[in-house]
Structures are given as structure tokens and as C-alpha cells.
Write a protein that holds these residues in place. Structure first.
Motif, PDB file in Angstrom:
ATOM      1  N   SER A 123     -10.434 -12.539  42.761  1.00 24.63           N
ATOM      2  CA  SER A 123      -9.134 -12.165  43.325  1.00 24.63           C
ATOM      3  C   SER A 123      -8.771 -13.099  44.470  1.00 24.63           C
ATOM      4  CB  SER A 123      -9.168 -10.719  43.832  1.00 24.63           C
ATOM      5  OG  SER A 123      -9.418  -9.837  42.767  1.00 24.63           O
ATOM      6  N   ARG A 124      -7.524 -12.960  44.920  1.00 20.37           N
ATOM      7  CA  ARG A 124      -7.053 -13.808  46.013  1.00 20.37           C
ATOM      8  C   ARG A 124      -6.061 -13.044  46.874  1.00 20.37           C
ATOM      9  NH1 ARG A 124      -2.990 -17.639  42.524  1.00 20.37           N
ATOM     10  NH2 ARG A 124      -1.368 -16.081  42.440  1.00 20.37           N
ATOM     11  N   LEU A 125      -5.975 -13.477  48.113  1.00 22.44           N
ATOM     12  CA  LEU A 125      -5.013 -12.947  49.082  1.00 22.44           C
ATOM     13  C   LEU A 125      -4.034 -14.071  49.355  1.00 22.44           C
ATOM     14  CD1 LEU A 125      -3.928 -11.040  51.279  1.00 22.44           C
ATOM     15  CD2 LEU A 125      -5.778 -11.829  52.753  1.00 22.44           C
ATOM     16  N   HIS A 126      -2.831 -13.932  48.820  1.00 21.41           N
ATOM     17  CA  HIS A 126      -1.804 -14.964  48.955  1.00 21.41           C
ATOM     18  C   HIS A 126      -0.874 -14.592  50.099  1.00 21.41           C
ATOM     19  CE1 HIS A 126       0.847 -18.208  47.672  1.00 21.41           C
ATOM     20  NE2 HIS A 126       1.844 -17.384  47.975  1.00 21.41           N
ATOM     21  N   SER A 127      -0.514 -15.583  50.925  1.00 16.11           N
ATOM     22  CA  SER A 127       0.379 -15.338  52.061  1.00 16.11           C
ATOM     23  C   SER A 127       1.520 -16.342  52.083  1.00 16.11           C
ATOM     24  CB  SER A 127      -0.380 -15.463  53.385  1.00 16.11           C
ATOM     25  OG  SER A 127      -1.349 -14.465  53.505  1.00 16.11           O
ATOM     26  N   GLY A 144     -18.574 -18.137  48.386  1.00 16.82           N
ATOM     27  CA  GLY A 144     -17.575 -17.965  47.334  1.00 16.82           C
ATOM     28  C   GLY A 144     -16.129 -17.973  47.762  1.00 16.82           C
ATOM     29  N   LEU A 145     -15.859 -18.061  49.057  1.00 16.68           N
ATOM     30  CA  LEU A 145     -14.459 -18.062  49.498  1.00 16.68           C
ATOM     31  C   LEU A 145     -13.889 -19.474  49.466  1.00 16.68           C
ATOM     32  CD1 LEU A 145     -14.500 -15.563  52.474  1.00 16.68           C
ATOM     33  CD2 LEU A 145     -13.385 -15.269  50.267  1.00 16.68           C
ATOM     34  N   ARG A 146     -12.640 -19.561  49.018  1.00 15.13           N
ATOM     35  CA  ARG A 146     -11.933 -20.831  48.973  1.00 15.13           C
ATOM     36  C   ARG A 146     -10.592 -20.647  49.670  1.00 15.13           C
ATOM     37  NH1 ARG A 146      -8.292 -22.034  45.238  1.00 15.13           N
ATOM     38  NH2 ARG A 146      -9.194 -20.533  43.806  1.00 15.13           N
ATOM     39  N   VAL A 147     -10.310 -21.535  50.636  1.00 17.40           N
ATOM     40  CA  VAL A 147      -9.026 -21.518  51.344  1.00 17.40           C
ATOM     41  C   VAL A 147      -8.166 -22.605  50.729  1.00 17.40           C
ATOM     42  CG1 VAL A 147      -7.864 -21.921  53.541  1.00 17.40           C
ATOM     43  CG2 VAL A 147     -10.030 -20.674  53.491  1.00 17.40           C
ATOM     44  N   LYS A 148      -6.948 -22.235  50.361  1.00 17.08           N
ATOM     45  CA  LYS A 148      -6.018 -23.204  49.780  1.00 17.08           C
ATOM     46  C   LYS A 148      -4.695 -23.090  50.517  1.00 17.08           C
ATOM     47  CE  LYS A 148      -3.859 -24.524  45.423  1.00 17.08           C
ATOM     48  NZ  LYS A 148      -3.700 -24.188  43.998  1.00 17.08           N
ATOM     49  N   THR A 149      -4.182 -24.240  50.996  1.00 13.16           N
ATOM     50  CA  THR A 149      -2.869 -24.264  51.628  1.00 13.16           C
ATOM     51  C   THR A 149      -2.012 -25.288  50.903  1.00 13.16           C
ATOM     52  OG1 THR A 149      -3.147 -26.059  53.239  1.00 13.16           O
ATOM     53  CG2 THR A 149      -4.056 -23.907  53.852  1.00 13.16           C
ATOM     54  N   ALA A 150      -0.772 -25.361  51.280  1.00 18.48           N
ATOM     55  CA  ALA A 150       0.119 -26.363  50.702  1.00 18.48           C
ATOM     56  C   ALA A 150      -0.355 -27.773  51.049  1.00 18.48           C
ATOM     57  CB  ALA A 150       1.545 -26.146  51.211  1.00 18.48           C
ATOM     58  N   LEU A 151      -1.298 -27.879  52.002  1.00 18.00           N
ATOM     59  CA  LEU A 151      -1.770 -29.181  52.471  1.00 18.00           C
ATOM     60  C   LEU A 151      -3.159 -29.558  51.947  1.00 18.00           C
ATOM     61  CD1 LEU A 151      -0.606 -28.680  56.149  1.00 18.00           C
ATOM     62  CD2 LEU A 151       0.603 -29.871  54.313  1.00 18.00           C
ATOM     63  N   HIS A 170      -0.261 -20.208  51.860  1.00 22.54           N
ATOM     64  CA  HIS A 170      -1.711 -20.315  51.862  1.00 22.54           C
ATOM     65  C   HIS A 170      -2.328 -19.097  51.181  1.00 22.54           C
ATOM     66  CE1 HIS A 170      -0.456 -18.181  55.505  1.00 22.54           C
ATOM     67  NE2 HIS A 170      -1.650 -17.595  55.516  1.00 22.54           N
ATOM     68  N   GLU A 171      -3.584 -19.285  50.769  1.00 24.00           N
ATOM     69  CA  GLU A 171      -4.277 -18.169  50.143  1.00 24.00           C
ATOM     70  C   GLU A 171      -5.771 -18.297  50.391  1.00 24.00           C
ATOM     71  OE1 GLU A 171      -3.283 -18.432  45.966  1.00 24.00           O
ATOM     72  OE2 GLU A 171      -5.150 -19.481  45.526  1.00 24.00           O
ATOM     73  N   ILE A 172      -6.429 -17.136  50.314  1.00 21.89           N
ATOM     74  CA  ILE A 172      -7.883 -17.069  50.387  1.00 21.89           C
ATOM     75  C   ILE A 172      -8.319 -16.467  49.059  1.00 21.89           C
ATOM     76  CG2 ILE A 172      -9.862 -16.161  51.644  1.00 21.89           C
ATOM     77  CD1 ILE A 172      -7.826 -15.662  54.005  1.00 21.89           C
ATOM     78  N   ALA A 173      -9.157 -17.186  48.327  1.00 26.62           N
ATOM     79  CA  ALA A 173      -9.597 -16.732  47.007  1.00 26.62           C
ATOM     80  C   ALA A 173     -11.103 -16.502  47.014  1.00 26.62           C
ATOM     81  CB  ALA A 173      -9.228 -17.766  45.946  1.00 26.62           C
TER      82      ALA A 173
END
Length: 189
Positions: A123-127, A144-151, A170-173
Motif C-alpha cells: 500500500s501507499r500513502l499519497h499526498s 520496505g518503505l519507499r519515498v517518491k516525490t515529483a523530484l 509525494h507518496e510513501i509506499a
């Protein structure tokens, strides 16, 4: 005042605004409540909604319960203030994919906030973007956590901290097979 009477909050809002040397215009800008609505509330000519009261109490950094009780309590702080587990506010995804436990005091909302984060496997937490200049600091307590941003994006191991702009999408998956946990601090500039 009878127990069924609504509290007269207009004078309390006005007193707290003036104690902070805020103009109507400045409080309107801080709270998101229009100047005319704020003026009507202070004069007792308008009955504010919960959303309006929330905005005003957050801008004035006063407790909503104290306001509704008829005044802002200026009591001596306890040597140690404890918030029990049942009284710790939570935000949960409708599907049960993630949970945020709000650990910061409400008076700090919009300045610095901290959360305990739990995300289900896969799952992911999208902001959406937060206010300009906002940064998040996420410390993984599990793998296991992955941080993804527009950058860009970054995979985290247990104990690692990611610091990233949160004024972009951004999101934390959770890429792992087990629930993932982290502590997150949000700093608004």
C-alpha cells in the motif's frame, strides 16, 4: 448561561485576537475565514460552523474545547503532560491501507507536526503538495518503505531518515511483505 445555551464565543475570539496584536485582516489571512465573517462572529451576529471555528482556533493557537467551554484556560502546565492511547487522534485510510497517529499538539498544527505512520504491505500513502517550503522528515522503523516525490525516489532501510520537499506531490509506499512503520515530522516554512 443555561446548559442548552450556545457559548458566546465572539468576545473570546476578539480578546484572543487583540492579545496577539492581530488585526481582523491578519487573522482572516491566518485562519482562512473572511474578514467580514470574522467581524460578524466577534459582534455575535453570526454562528460559525465547526470548520470556521477550527480555522480560528488553529490560527490563534488556542484549544477548541477551551473556546467552546467559554474561555481560554490559562492554567499552570503539569510537569508531565500525558496523552493516553485512546485520546491520541488518528487518521485512517478508508480502505485500511494506512494509519497516521497524530503525536504533535494541536497548537503546533501548521508549523511543525509529527506522526507515527503505519502502511500495510503493498500500500501507499499519497499526498498532494503541501504549502510552499514544506519538508517532511521520515524515519523508517522497519524495512520496505519507499519515498517518491515529483523530484525523485528513495528506498529506506530500518533506521534511515529521508528528508524531502513536500510542496510537490509525494507518496510513501510499503514495498515489503509486512506492515511498515515510521515516524514522520512535517516542517512548514
Amino acid at each position: 448561561m443555561a446548559s442548552t445555551d450556545a457559548p458566546d464565543i465572539g468576545p473570546i475570539i476578539q480578546r484572543e485576537r487583540k492579545a496577539r496584536h492581530l488585526t481582523l485582516e491578519r487573522l482572516a489571512a491566518l485562519s482562512g475565514v473572511s474578514r467580514s465573517m470574522l467581524s460578524q462572529i466577534e459582534r455575535g451576529e453570526s454562528n460559525p460552523t465547526f470548520a470556521v471555528l477550527w480555522g480560528l482556533t488553529q490560527a490563534l493557537k488556542i484549544d477548541l474545547a477551551d473556546l467552546i467551554a467559554g474561555g481560554v484556560a490559562h492554567r499552570r502546565a503539569a510537569p508531565v503532560d500525558v496523552v493516553t492511547v485512546p485520546l491520541t487522534p488518528e487518521i485512517n485510510s478508508p480502505e485500511g491501507h494506512w494509519r497516521l497517529r497524530i503525536l504533535s499538539p494541536t497548537a503546533m498544527a501548521g508549523r511543525v507536526e509529527w506522526y507515527e505512520v503505519e502502511i500495510a504491505p503493498g500500500s501507499r500513502l499519497h499526498s498532494a503538495p503541501h504549502a510552499a517550503g514544506t519538508y517532511e522528515h521520515l524515519t523508517a522503523q522497519t524495512d520496505g518503505l519507499r519515498v517518491k516525490t515529483a523530484l525523485g525516489e528513495q528506498l529506506l532501510g530500518a533506521g534511515e531518515t529521508a528528508r524531502y520537499r513536500a510542496d510537490v506531490e509525494h507518496e510513501i509506499a510499503n514495498d515489503g511483505q509486512l506492515p511498515a512503520r515510521a515516524l514522520m515530522v512535517v516542517v512548514y516554512e
